[in-house]
Motif scaffolding. Structure first.
Motif, short mmCIF file in Angstrom:
data_model
loop_
_atom_site.label_atom_id
_atom_site.label_comp_id
_atom_site.label_asym_id
_atom_site.label_seq_id
_atom_site.Cartn_x
_atom_site.Cartn_y
_atom_site.Cartn_z
N LEU A 45 -4.80 4.70 -38.53
CA LEU A 45 -5.62 5.60 -37.20
C LEU A 45 -4.23 5.83 -36.65
O LEU A 45 -4.35 6.63 -35.68
CB LEU A 45 -6.52 3.93 -36.23
CG LEU A 45 -7.78 4.18 -36.89
CD1 LEU A 45 -8.67 3.48 -35.40
CD2 LEU A 45 -7.76 4.95 -37.48
N ALA A 46 -3.48 5.30 -36.06
CA ALA A 46 -2.02 5.84 -36.22
C ALA A 46 -1.27 6.87 -36.51
O ALA A 46 -0.78 8.01 -35.79
CB ALA A 46 -0.76 4.57 -36.77
N GLU A 105 -12.98 -4.64 -33.77
CA GLU A 105 -11.95 -5.60 -32.77
C GLU A 105 -10.31 -5.63 -33.04
O GLU A 105 -9.51 -4.61 -31.55
CB GLU A 105 -12.02 -6.79 -33.07
CG GLU A 105 -13.62 -7.98 -32.34
CD GLU A 105 -13.08 -9.13 -32.42
OE1 GLU A 105 -12.22 -9.76 -33.11
OE2 GLU A 105 -14.35 -9.55 -31.36
N GLN A 106 -10.51 -5.01 -33.81
CA GLN A 106 -8.83 -4.27 -34.24
C GLN A 106 -8.56 -2.87 -34.02
O GLN A 106 -7.92 -2.27 -33.61
CB GLN A 106 -8.48 -4.68 -36.37
CG GLN A 106 -8.81 -6.13 -36.40
CD GLN A 106 -7.65 -6.47 -35.77
OE1 GLN A 106 -6.29 -6.08 -36.11
NE2 GLN A 106 -7.70 -7.82 -35.26
N VAL A 107 -10.07 -2.06 -34.44
CA VAL A 107 -10.22 -0.53 -33.43
C VAL A 107 -10.06 -0.80 -32.50
O VAL A 107 -9.50 -0.04 -32.03
CB VAL A 107 -11.50 0.39 -34.20
CG1 VAL A 107 -11.65 1.28 -33.57
CG2 VAL A 107 -11.81 0.05 -36.11
N HIS A 108 -10.41 -1.39 -31.62
CA HIS A 108 -9.90 -1.53 -30.04
C HIS A 108 -9.07 -1.66 -29.97
O HIS A 108 -8.20 -0.83 -29.23
CB HIS A 108 -11.26 -2.38 -29.62
CG HIS A 108 -12.68 -1.57 -29.79
ND1 HIS A 108 -13.57 -0.58 -29.50
CD2 HIS A 108 -13.44 -2.25 -29.91
CE1 HIS A 108 -14.06 -0.52 -29.22
NE2 HIS A 108 -15.04 -1.98 -29.95
N SER A 109 -7.95 -2.73 -30.68
CA SER A 109 -6.51 -2.78 -29.78
C SER A 109 -5.61 -1.45 -30.75
O SER A 109 -4.98 -1.36 -30.33
CB SER A 109 -6.44 -4.30 -31.47
OG SER A 109 -5.29 -4.61 -30.53
N ALA A 110 -6.32 -1.15 -31.70
CA ALA A 110 -5.14 0.07 -32.11
C ALA A 110 -5.72 1.56 -31.46
O ALA A 110 -4.34 2.05 -30.48
CB ALA A 110 -5.94 0.23 -33.52
N ARG A 111 -6.35 1.14 -31.07
CA ARG A 111 -6.93 2.80 -30.04
C ARG A 111 -5.94 1.98 -28.53
O ARG A 111 -5.22 3.13 -27.88
CB ARG A 111 -8.61 2.81 -29.89
CG ARG A 111 -8.96 3.69 -30.44
CD ARG A 111 -10.73 3.37 -30.24
NE ARG A 111 -11.70 4.22 -30.79
CZ ARG A 111 -12.81 3.39 -31.47
NH1 ARG A 111 -13.58 2.75 -30.35
NH2 ARG A 111 -13.18 4.01 -32.26
#
Length: 273
Positions: free
Chosen positions: A229-230, A261-267
């Motif tokens: 996602l970066a 949870e990992q997606v929200h952290s990445a965002r």
């Protein structure tokens, strides 16, 4: 890229696949359970994906193996029935993918109110399904003729189990596809469902078409989603949400929650950088 916010209500959206069991007319359709079993399995998967916090759901006849490039009427009719029966419980934006028939995908989108479709719209390929030809001009004219001009088109430019009949670099394909066909998004894939999308390829595509949405189309996992996602503007996820991370299984609610949870952290990290 304002349309991402318009459709998905977030940046870097995660589109979750709701893989439908084999349908009537498919070689592996389970006649004993019938359509009732297909619908109930789809309902369980859809609800698990929603509860886990995905941003959108895409319904696909993933188990209509081996795939057709011009699907039968019974496939589209079956998918319309399934989505129609689940509609009252569907709380997130949804799309459809009738493998591998872009015209049928658009027909189903109009019938059900889907916001987007993903398909192979361009190119000629040597594939596991034979010589695979497309006609994007015809499909886009059909889109306008049936009133589907507001359905967003996600172009898969790395078809699974197929290769261009002539050698073309992916960056060249991306540039000419954007210039000639005006896709809403490009999807960059691995060789099959569940295979990780090359980060270097994602980066190259994004560099040559910086104003076009680019999705990581296969192989996103909790372990790699931050790095993907970066670069990518979002992702399509199927296998990673399933029990034991296996394509043939149904959705594991715990895996969905852990992934998101990992997606929200990445965002959050991308916002603060």
């Amino acid at each position: 890229m304002n349309w991402l916010q318009e459709v998905y209500q977030t940046n870097k959206p995660i589109i979750a696949m709701c893989h439908l069991n084999a349908l009537p007319g498919d070689p592996y359709f389970e006649k004993s359970g019938g359509m009732e079993k297909v619908i109930e399995d789809a309902r369980k998967d859809m609800l698990a994906l929603q509860a886990g916090g995905v941003d959108a759901i895409m319904f696909s006849n993933e188990f209509s193996l081996p795939y057709l490039t011009k699907v039968k009427t019974e496939t589209v009719a079956s998918m319309a029935r399934i989505i129609g029966q689940l509609m009252s419980e569907l709380k997130v934006p949804f799309g459809v993918n009738v493998l591998w028939d872009p015209t049928a995908s658009l027909d189903l989108a109009v019938a059900t109110g889907a916001k987007f479709v993903r398909e192979i719209f361009t190119g000629v390929y040597a594939s596991d399904f034979g010589l695979w030809d497309t006609n994007c001009g015809e499909v886009i004219r059909h889109q306008r003729a049936i009133g589907a001009e507001n359905v967003r088109l996600l172009f898969n430019i790395v078809p699974e189990a197929a290769k261009y009949v002539s050698d073309r670099e992916l960056t060249q394909i991306a540039k000419t596809t954007v210039f000639n066909c005006k896709p809403d998004a490009l999807c960059v894939s691995g060789i099959t469902a569940g295979q990780e999308t090359s980060l270097s390829l994602l980066r190259l595509v994004k560099e040559v078409v910086p104003d076009t949405v680019v999705f990581a189309n296969t192989g996103l996992k909790a372990e790699n989603v931050k790095s993907q996602l970066a670069v990518a503007d979002g992702g399509v996820v199927g296998t990673a949400f399933k029990y034991d991370g296996k394509f043939e299984n149904h959705v594991d609610p715990d895996r969905v929650i852990a992934f998101m949870e990992q997606v929200h952290s990445a965002r959050s990290n991308l916002t603060t950088v």
